[in-house]
Scaffold this active site. Structure first.
Site, PDB file in Angstrom:
ATOM      1  N   HIS A  10       5.480  -6.015   8.777  1.00 20.07           N
ATOM      2  CA  HIS A  10       4.430  -5.661   9.734  1.00 20.07           C
ATOM      3  C   HIS A  10       4.022  -6.914  10.520  1.00 20.07           C
ATOM      4  CE1 HIS A  10       0.273  -3.471  10.329  1.00 20.07           C
ATOM      5  NE2 HIS A  10       0.857  -3.771  11.471  1.00 20.07           N
TER       6      HIS A  10
ATOM      7  N   HIS B 156       3.962  -5.510   4.183  1.00 19.01           N
ATOM      8  CA  HIS B 156       3.011  -6.385   4.865  1.00 19.01           C
ATOM      9  C   HIS B 156       3.740  -7.423   5.718  1.00 19.01           C
ATOM     10  CE1 HIS B 156      -0.684  -5.006   3.080  1.00 19.01           C
ATOM     11  NE2 HIS B 156      -0.330  -5.314   1.849  1.00 19.01           N
TER      12      HIS B 156
ATOM     13  N   HIS C 253       6.045  -3.125  -1.404  1.00 16.06           N
ATOM     14  CA  HIS C 253       4.706  -3.150  -0.815  1.00 16.06           C
ATOM     15  C   HIS C 253       4.465  -4.436  -0.021  1.00 16.06           C
ATOM     16  CE1 HIS C 253       0.292  -2.146  -1.000  1.00 16.06           C
ATOM     17  NE2 HIS C 253       0.205  -3.456  -0.824  1.00 16.06           N
ATOM     18  N   GLU C 254       4.705  -5.570  -0.666  1.00 18.55           N
ATOM     19  CA  GLU C 254       4.417  -6.847  -0.010  1.00 18.55           C
ATOM     20  C   GLU C 254       5.377  -7.131   1.140  1.00 18.55           C
ATOM     21  OE1 GLU C 254       1.687  -8.110  -0.514  1.00 18.55           O
ATOM     22  OE2 GLU C 254       1.144  -7.221  -2.444  1.00 18.55           O
TER      23      GLU C 254
END
Length: 612
Positions: free
Chosen positions: A412, A409, A405-406
């Site tokens: 991105h 980020h 998940h991180e």
């Protein structure tokens, strides 16, 4: 690489808690390399002094913006430079403080740069009013200049779109002066929740004493021993109950400041103000709540299945996290987690995988919990330097997904920073959770597809169902709580601890349905949610999750156009409104379709779990 596991995860976690290290004792290879962002504290101090002096130069631009295209351009470039320098100072000080929240040096540095940022906001507050006071035709002619000002065309469009919400120069300056004084509630909560609060210890499965911490709480709630889950639940909330009035006052103060700024800027509500800042129509928020409310029977069905699978006569709030397939409890080393995440994200292409490996190999990640370290996980960084990830890794499957998940980020941000100039590199919060959650959706599908074992499939489906419950349902419930509490404050009601607890209790009853025993301790859960201090953030986890389910499904189906569109999305920053950025991926969040489709998948997964 296969799934290499360690059984009895909570025993493993208890050992880790007892041996929790001080920050100075942490293995450097498992800490982030903040030197890539800022070499040392002395460099920070030098940049701080330089920036503090430059901030005072804003006055040289006041009253000149209409004089020429060059004058306007120089001011905008100067403002960008100040903003980037303050961002570097701010992020470095905060991330150093997060390594050990009790360390006074970084608290002081963070406080100083926060004050400097408020001063910069105050001194630059004339820019937008002066632009809005310019003759539209004159501004349009300036934007055609070949001096480089064309870079700011979209920024000008956004500024002009806020005309009715922008005040006069003196009033904007007064509002800017107020920001420093209105951040106290968030600061108080952060200090209380990360530095000061202490939880009791409970008795572990082998009779040893286990202190409850932010870092190990969810692991304790996943324990197969119901007594341990209950004791951890009661122990944590016994502390929040003691401070309910203090935290209600902090929460209320934060809500009031949001309501105040909304009124000052002529918005109908704090929700409208927050969503407008991200260019998101309020209809998106309402559609989310309506779609989830309509599908709450699916969550009620899941609660019933969980109760029956666990063999419980009654199901309590502390029974929500324990895996329903207990024989597949397992832990992972950090090396195993990295390998699993790398395999699972392979459908995103070799370029994506190369960036992922670069992050793993070059200390982008701060891995383990230590004394005083900020709880939870996040991705953060500064334009011009690679991003970073904070974890509190305990080896659970949830921790593996948190890593994916991180890093979603972070990558991105990596793509956006590489493709966009500074002014458009920072993507809006509304799309911030899409890339991270897309990674989770790809990872779970990878794990499901590679096993033929029925029990392992059930274990993984259990985890995916929990992702839906924790993200789509839970965050929407948070969104309802937040909207209702802000509405009450706007209507003049006092947000007492009892009023907030009653509101939160009723929402839990609505969401979890008739099978769930809604324990009175859950009335205090709102006290420990840090995102409530960033108003109207949480709903975007749910919308982002819905969009991510749709995008990941298209990518896994082999849709090359979807993958190409997704890469354009990752590179987009805020160069387009967030709704339009998602349309590059074929997802239209102005309708209920993505949420409805995601909830349909949830219902199918519940039934598949039962069939298996």
């Amino acid at each position: 690489m296969g799934l290499v596991v360690t059984h009895n995860p909570i025993r493993h976690n208890e050992r880790r808690v007892q041996a929790m290290k001080k920050r100075s004792e942490a293995d450097m290879n498992h800490t982030w390399k903040l030197e890539d962002m800022m070499p040392d504290n002395q460099t920070w101090e030098a940049l701080f002094e330089k920036t503090a002096a430059r901030v005072k130069q804003y006055g040289e631009f006041r009253g000149t913006l209409a004089e020429s295209a060059d004058a306007l351009y120089r001011c905008l470039k100067f403002d960008d430079g100040i903003s980037l320098d303050i961002e570097r100072l701010y992020v470095y000080a905060r991330m150093r403080s997060d390594e050990d929240t009790a360390e006074q040096t970084y608290q002081d540095m963070f406080g100083r740069v926060q004050s400097l940022s408020f001063e910069a906001a105050e001194r630059s507050s004339f820019i937008v009013p002066e632009i809005l006071e310019m003759d539209p035709a004159l501004l349009a002619s300036y934007m055609e200049s070949e001096n480089g000002i064309g870079l700011y065309r979209r920024l000008m469009e956004r500024i002009l779109g806020k005309r009715e919400h922008t005040l006069s120069g003196p009033m904007e300056e007064l509002l800017a002066q107020s920001y420093d004084a209105t951040q106290g509630a968030s600061q108080i909560f952060n200090m209380f929740n990360n530095a000061d609060v202490k939880f009791p210890s409970i008795t572990g499965e082998n009779g040893q004493e286990v202190p409850i911490t932010h870092g190990n709480y969810i692991s304790l709630m996943e324990h197969k021993d119901r007594r341990i889950r209950r004791d951890a639940f009661l122990g944590l909330y016994s502390v929040y109950r003691q401070f309910r009035n203090t935290l209600a006052a902090a929460f209320s103060a934060n809500v009031k400041q949001a309501v105040f700024y909304a009124k000052a800027r002529n918005y109908a509500s704090s929700r409208q103000h927050s969503l407008a800042e991200n260019e998101v129509p309020e209809l998106v928020y309402d559609n989310l709540v309506a779609a989830v409310r309509k599908n709450l029977p699916l969550l009620h069905r899941y609660v019933k299945v969980r109760k029956e699978t666990l063999g419980l006569n009654d199901i309590h709030m502390y029974d929500l996290y324990v895996p329903m397939v207990a024989e597949f409890d397992r832990t992972y080393t950090y090396e195993e987690a990295k390998a699993i995440v790398t395999e699972g994200l392979a459908p995103l292409g070799e370029e994506y995988g190369k960036i992922l490996r670069e992050g793993f190999e070059n200390r982008w990640v701060d891995v383990y919990e230590n004394e005083g370290k900020r709880s939870g996980a996040y991705s953060w960084g500064v334009y011009g330097s690679h991003p970073y990830v904070l974890l509190n890794f305990h080896g659970t499957l949830n921790d593996v997904f948190t890593l994916a998940h991180e890093m979603g980020h972070s990558i991105h941000s990596y793509y956006s920073d590489a493709a966009q100039p500074y002014v458009y590199a920072g993507y809006k919060i509304f799309v911030a959770e899409v890339a991270s959650t897309c990674n989770e959706a790809l990872l779970i599908r990878h794990l499901l597809n590679r096993t033929e074992e029925t029990q392992e499939k059930r274990y993984l489906i259990n985890h995916f169902l929990e992702s839906f419950r924790g993200t789509l349902f839970r965050q929407t419930m948070f969104a309802e709580f937040e909207a209702a509490s802000h509405r009450k404050a706007q209507e003049g009601e006092t947000l007492t601890a009892s009023a907030l607890g009653e509101l939160y209790h009723k929402l839990n009853e609505d969401y979890f349905g008739p099978e769930m025993v809604v324990d009175p301790e859950i009335d205090y859960e709102w006290e420990r949610i840090p995102h409530f201090y960033t108003p109207f953030y949480v709903y975007q986890y749910a919308t982002g999750f819905s969009a991510a389910v749709a995008i990941s499904s298209r990518i896994l189906s082999g849709d090359e156009a979807a993958l190409a569109g997704y890469k354009k999305f990752l590179q987009g920053g805020c160069s387009l409104p967030p709704i339009d950025l998602l349309k590059l991926c074929g997802v239209d969040m102005s309708t209920t379709k993505p949420v409805d489709e995601a909830l349909k998948v949830f219902g199918e997964l519940v039934e598949e779990f039962c069939r298996l």
